[in-house]
Write a protein that holds these residues in place. Sequence first.
Motif, PDB file in Angstrom:
ATOM      1  N   ASP A   1      -2.950  -1.948  25.041  1.00 30.47           N
ATOM      2  CA  ASP A   1      -1.776  -1.371  24.382  1.00 30.47           C
ATOM      3  C   ASP A   1      -0.939  -2.410  23.652  1.00 30.47           C
ATOM      4  O   ASP A   1      -0.425  -2.141  22.561  1.00 30.47           O
ATOM      5  CB  ASP A   1      -0.911  -0.645  25.414  1.00 30.47           C
ATOM      6  N   GLU A   2      -0.828  -3.623  24.219  1.00 28.31           N
ATOM      7  CA  GLU A   2       0.000  -4.638  23.561  1.00 28.31           C
ATOM      8  C   GLU A   2      -0.609  -5.053  22.216  1.00 28.31           C
ATOM      9  O   GLU A   2       0.087  -5.173  21.209  1.00 28.31           O
ATOM     10  CB  GLU A   2       0.144  -5.878  24.456  1.00 28.31           C
ATOM     11  N   ALA A   3      -1.932  -5.220  22.207  1.00 24.70           N
ATOM     12  CA  ALA A   3      -2.615  -5.589  20.958  1.00 24.70           C
ATOM     13  C   ALA A   3      -2.475  -4.479  19.925  1.00 24.70           C
ATOM     14  O   ALA A   3      -2.228  -4.737  18.735  1.00 24.70           O
ATOM     15  CB  ALA A   3      -4.089  -5.868  21.241  1.00 24.70           C
ATOM     16  N   LEU A   4      -2.580  -3.239  20.385  1.00 20.51           N
ATOM     17  CA  LEU A   4      -2.401  -2.108  19.468  1.00 20.51           C
ATOM     18  C   LEU A   4      -0.973  -2.104  18.915  1.00 20.51           C
ATOM     19  O   LEU A   4      -0.756  -1.995  17.707  1.00 20.51           O
ATOM     20  CB  LEU A   4      -2.705  -0.799  20.180  1.00 20.51           C
ATOM     21  N   GLN A   5      -0.007  -2.264  19.798  1.00 15.68           N
ATOM     22  CA  GLN A   5       1.400  -2.195  19.407  1.00 15.68           C
ATOM     23  C   GLN A   5       1.734  -3.263  18.362  1.00 15.68           C
ATOM     24  O   GLN A   5       2.333  -2.971  17.318  1.00 15.68           O
ATOM     25  CB  GLN A   5       2.310  -2.383  20.625  1.00 15.68           C
ATOM     26  N   THR A   6       1.314  -4.488  18.605  1.00 12.82           N
ATOM     27  CA  THR A   6       1.660  -5.577  17.676  1.00 12.82           C
ATOM     28  C   THR A   6       0.993  -5.380  16.318  1.00 12.82           C
ATOM     29  O   THR A   6       1.600  -5.626  15.277  1.00 12.82           O
ATOM     30  CB  THR A   6       1.260  -6.948  18.258  1.00 12.82           C
ATOM     31  N   ALA A   7      -0.237  -4.887  16.333  1.00 14.50           N
ATOM     32  CA  ALA A   7      -0.935  -4.665  15.048  1.00 14.50           C
ATOM     33  C   ALA A   7      -0.333  -3.484  14.292  1.00 14.50           C
ATOM     34  O   ALA A   7      -0.160  -3.528  13.066  1.00 14.50           O
ATOM     35  CB  ALA A   7      -2.415  -4.439  15.298  1.00 14.50           C
TER      36      ALA A   7
ATOM     37  N   VAL B   1       0.856  -1.201   0.000  1.00 11.45           N
ATOM     38  CA  VAL B   1       0.000   0.000   0.000  1.00 11.45           C
ATOM     39  C   VAL B   1       0.889   1.247   0.000  1.00 11.45           C
ATOM     40  O   VAL B   1       1.735   1.401   0.889  1.00 11.45           O
ATOM     41  CB  VAL B   1      -0.940   0.018   1.227  1.00 11.45           C
ATOM     42  N   PRO B   2       0.716   2.151  -0.978  1.00 13.18           N
ATOM     43  CA  PRO B   2       1.552   3.356  -1.031  1.00 13.18           C
ATOM     44  C   PRO B   2       1.222   4.322   0.104  1.00 13.18           C
ATOM     45  O   PRO B   2       0.128   4.270   0.683  1.00 13.18           O
ATOM     46  CB  PRO B   2       1.190   3.973  -2.385  1.00 13.18           C
ATOM     47  N   ASN B   3       2.164   5.205   0.387  1.00 14.74           N
ATOM     48  CA  ASN B   3       1.977   6.152   1.498  1.00 14.74           C
ATOM     49  C   ASN B   3       0.790   7.095   1.260  1.00 14.74           C
ATOM     50  O   ASN B   3       0.285   7.719   2.180  1.00 14.74           O
ATOM     51  CB  ASN B   3       3.253   6.975   1.704  1.00 14.74           C
ATOM     52  N   SER B   4       0.361   7.185   0.007  1.00 19.94           N
ATOM     53  CA  SER B   4      -0.758   8.090  -0.328  1.00 19.94           C
ATOM     54  C   SER B   4      -2.105   7.548   0.153  1.00 19.94           C
ATOM     55  O   SER B   4      -3.106   8.282   0.148  1.00 19.94           O
ATOM     56  CB  SER B   4      -0.815   8.283  -1.844  1.00 19.94           C
ATOM     57  N   ILE B   5      -2.123   6.297   0.557  1.00 19.78           N
ATOM     58  CA  ILE B   5      -3.369   5.686   1.041  1.00 19.78           C
ATOM     59  C   ILE B   5      -3.211   5.385   2.532  1.00 19.78           C
ATOM     60  O   ILE B   5      -2.241   4.746   2.946  1.00 19.78           O
ATOM     61  CB  ILE B   5      -3.684   4.385   0.276  1.00 19.78           C
ATOM     62  N   LEU B   6      -4.165   5.828   3.347  1.00 17.49           N
ATOM     63  CA  LEU B   6      -4.074   5.613   4.790  1.00 17.49           C
ATOM     64  C   LEU B   6      -4.398   4.158   5.136  1.00 17.49           C
ATOM     65  O   LEU B   6      -5.379   3.610   4.639  1.00 17.49           O
ATOM     66  CB  LEU B   6      -5.054   6.527   5.521  1.00 17.49           C
ATOM     67  N   LYS B   7      -3.584   3.549   5.980  1.00 15.76           N
ATOM     68  CA  LYS B   7      -3.831   2.189   6.484  1.00 15.76           C
ATOM     69  C   LYS B   7      -4.412   2.351   7.893  1.00 15.76           C
ATOM     70  O   LYS B   7      -3.730   2.810   8.806  1.00 15.76           O
ATOM     71  CB  LYS B   7      -2.525   1.392   6.501  1.00 15.76           C
ATOM     72  N   VAL B   8      -5.686   1.965   8.036  1.00 14.02           N
ATOM     73  CA  VAL B   8      -6.420   2.174   9.282  1.00 14.02           C
ATOM     74  C   VAL B   8      -6.619   0.838   9.980  1.00 14.02           C
ATOM     75  O   VAL B   8      -7.170  -0.094   9.390  1.00 14.02           O
ATOM     76  CB  VAL B   8      -7.792   2.811   9.004  1.00 14.02           C
ATOM     77  N   GLY B   9      -6.140   0.730  11.212  1.00 11.35           N
ATOM     78  CA  GLY B   9      -6.360  -0.491  11.995  1.00 11.35           C
ATOM     79  C   GLY B   9      -7.580  -0.288  12.864  1.00 11.35           C
ATOM     80  O   GLY B   9      -7.699   0.734  13.550  1.00 11.35           O
ATOM     81  N   LEU B  10      -8.486  -1.259  12.864  1.00 10.20           N
ATOM     82  CA  LEU B  10      -9.754  -1.133  13.571  1.00 10.20           C
ATOM     83  C   LEU B  10      -9.759  -2.033  14.798  1.00 10.20           C
ATOM     84  O   LEU B  10      -9.495  -3.247  14.684  1.00 10.20           O
ATOM     85  CB  LEU B  10     -10.868  -1.522  12.620  1.00 10.20           C
ATOM     86  N   PHE B  11     -10.039  -1.436  15.945  1.00 11.51           N
ATOM     87  CA  PHE B  11      -9.972  -2.152  17.223  1.00 11.51           C
ATOM     88  C   PHE B  11     -11.213  -1.874  18.055  1.00 11.51           C
ATOM     89  O   PHE B  11     -11.834  -0.822  17.910  1.00 11.51           O
ATOM     90  CB  PHE B  11      -8.739  -1.701  18.008  1.00 11.51           C
ATOM     91  N   VAL B  12     -11.533  -2.798  18.946  1.00  8.46           N
ATOM     92  CA  VAL B  12     -12.651  -2.612  19.883  1.00  8.46           C
ATOM     93  C   VAL B  12     -12.127  -2.816  21.296  1.00  8.46           C
ATOM     94  O   VAL B  12     -11.862  -3.941  21.713  1.00  8.46           O
ATOM     95  CB  VAL B  12     -13.800  -3.599  19.590  1.00  8.46           C
ATOM     96  N   GLU B  13     -11.921  -1.709  22.002  1.00  7.17           N
ATOM     97  CA  GLU B  13     -11.447  -1.722  23.400  1.00  7.17           C
ATOM     98  C   GLU B  13     -10.197  -2.585  23.581  1.00  7.17           C
ATOM     99  O   GLU B  13     -10.079  -3.379  24.511  1.00  7.17           O
ATOM    100  CB  GLU B  13     -12.584  -2.168  24.321  1.00  7.17           C
ATOM    101  N   ALA B  14      -9.253  -2.406  22.644  1.00  7.95           N
ATOM    102  CA  ALA B  14      -8.009  -3.186  22.675  1.00  7.95           C
ATOM    103  C   ALA B  14      -7.014  -2.594  23.667  1.00  7.95           C
ATOM    104  O   ALA B  14      -7.008  -1.379  23.914  1.00  7.95           O
ATOM    105  CB  ALA B  14      -7.400  -3.213  21.277  1.00  7.95           C
TER     106      ALA B  14
ATOM    107  N   VAL C   1      -3.387   5.015  11.050  1.00  7.91           N
ATOM    108  CA  VAL C   1      -4.500   5.498  11.865  1.00  7.91           C
ATOM    109  C   VAL C   1      -5.021   4.349  12.723  1.00  7.91           C
ATOM    110  O   VAL C   1      -5.090   3.198  12.249  1.00  7.91           O
ATOM    111  CB  VAL C   1      -5.665   6.028  10.993  1.00  7.91           C
ATOM    112  N   ILE C   2      -5.372   4.670  13.969  1.00  6.80           N
ATOM    113  CA  ILE C   2      -5.982   3.691  14.880  1.00  6.80           C
ATOM    114  C   ILE C   2      -7.460   4.040  15.015  1.00  6.80           C
ATOM    115  O   ILE C   2      -7.790   5.162  15.433  1.00  6.80           O
ATOM    116  CB  ILE C   2      -5.290   3.731  16.260  1.00  6.80           C
ATOM    117  N   GLN C   3      -8.326   3.127  14.638  1.00  6.88           N
ATOM    118  CA  GLN C   3      -9.771   3.351  14.756  1.00  6.88           C
ATOM    119  C   GLN C   3     -10.282   2.611  15.979  1.00  6.88           C
ATOM    120  O   GLN C   3     -10.134   1.396  16.083  1.00  6.88           O
ATOM    121  CB  GLN C   3     -10.507   2.840  13.505  1.00  6.88           C
ATOM    122  N   LEU C   4     -10.828   3.380  16.911  1.00  7.69           N
ATOM    123  CA  LEU C   4     -11.350   2.812  18.160  1.00  7.69           C
ATOM    124  C   LEU C   4     -12.864   2.719  18.037  1.00  7.69           C
ATOM    125  O   LEU C   4     -13.561   3.738  18.006  1.00  7.69           O
ATOM    126  CB  LEU C   4     -10.930   3.679  19.349  1.00  7.69           C
TER     127      LEU C   4
END
Length: 214
Positions: free
Chosen positions: A66-72, A51-64, A80-83
């Motif tokens: 910090d460790e789960a966020l970090q590894t993903a 994925v080129p830098n021109s497209i945002l890569k958004v990770g989607l999480f539900v009440e995750a 972007v982190i989507q909560l």
Amino acid sequence: MSCMVKICGINSEDALIAAMSAGADALGYVFFPPSPRHISLKGATTLTKQVPNSILKVGLFVEAGDEALQTAIEAGNLDVIQLHGKESPERVTEVKQRFGLKVMKAISVSTADDIDKAQSDYDGIADFLLFDAKPPKDSVLPGGNAVSFDWTLLTGRHFKSDWMLAGGLNPDNVAEAIKISGAPWADVSSGVEKIKGVKDARKIADFIHAAKGY
Ligand SMILES: O=C(O)c1ccccc1NCC(=O)[C@H](O)[C@H](O)COP(=O)(O)O
């Protein structure tokens, strides 16, 4: 101005190629095991590395945590982190500070009061607000339910944060939804699938073209 588009639930090479080829501005990757769109850390690496830098890569999480966020974040080189759970404004701030990435907070909407409260709690704190329909009572998913809400609730509204319209959008209704709501971004998952969890390349292209007016 043409609307920006996020295609959420990217879980295959076909979906990835279709979304990038059609001009998606952001790609959503679901890290929530009950979702039919959930991907592994290895899958995140595979589906983000081209994925080129021109497209945002958004990770989607539900009440995750910090460790789960970090590894993903590491696996997917996320932008972007989507909560998408009941994360507080304080948690949004904490995640922003801890990981140094933009944070999108999902807001469940059924009434104008839901938007008023979100504006008071999260506007200017989260980098993005994602307005989505409240999930059906029997749903195990806080999002990705193909349910829409009254787009006129957003008509004429202005926010400090950037924001997205989501919930039950598809190639046939997205242009009207954007016109009514004034949304700068449109987000979709179910409406570009052939069956739940399986993206449809044609529907992805049709959605993006309809959202961008061409
Ligand atoms: O997409 C999912 O499976 C999902 C699971 C759990 C939390 C959020 C989820 N999706 C979040 C999104 O950003 C969706 O694109 C948004 O809810 C709209 O979904 P849809 O109504 O299916 O277009």
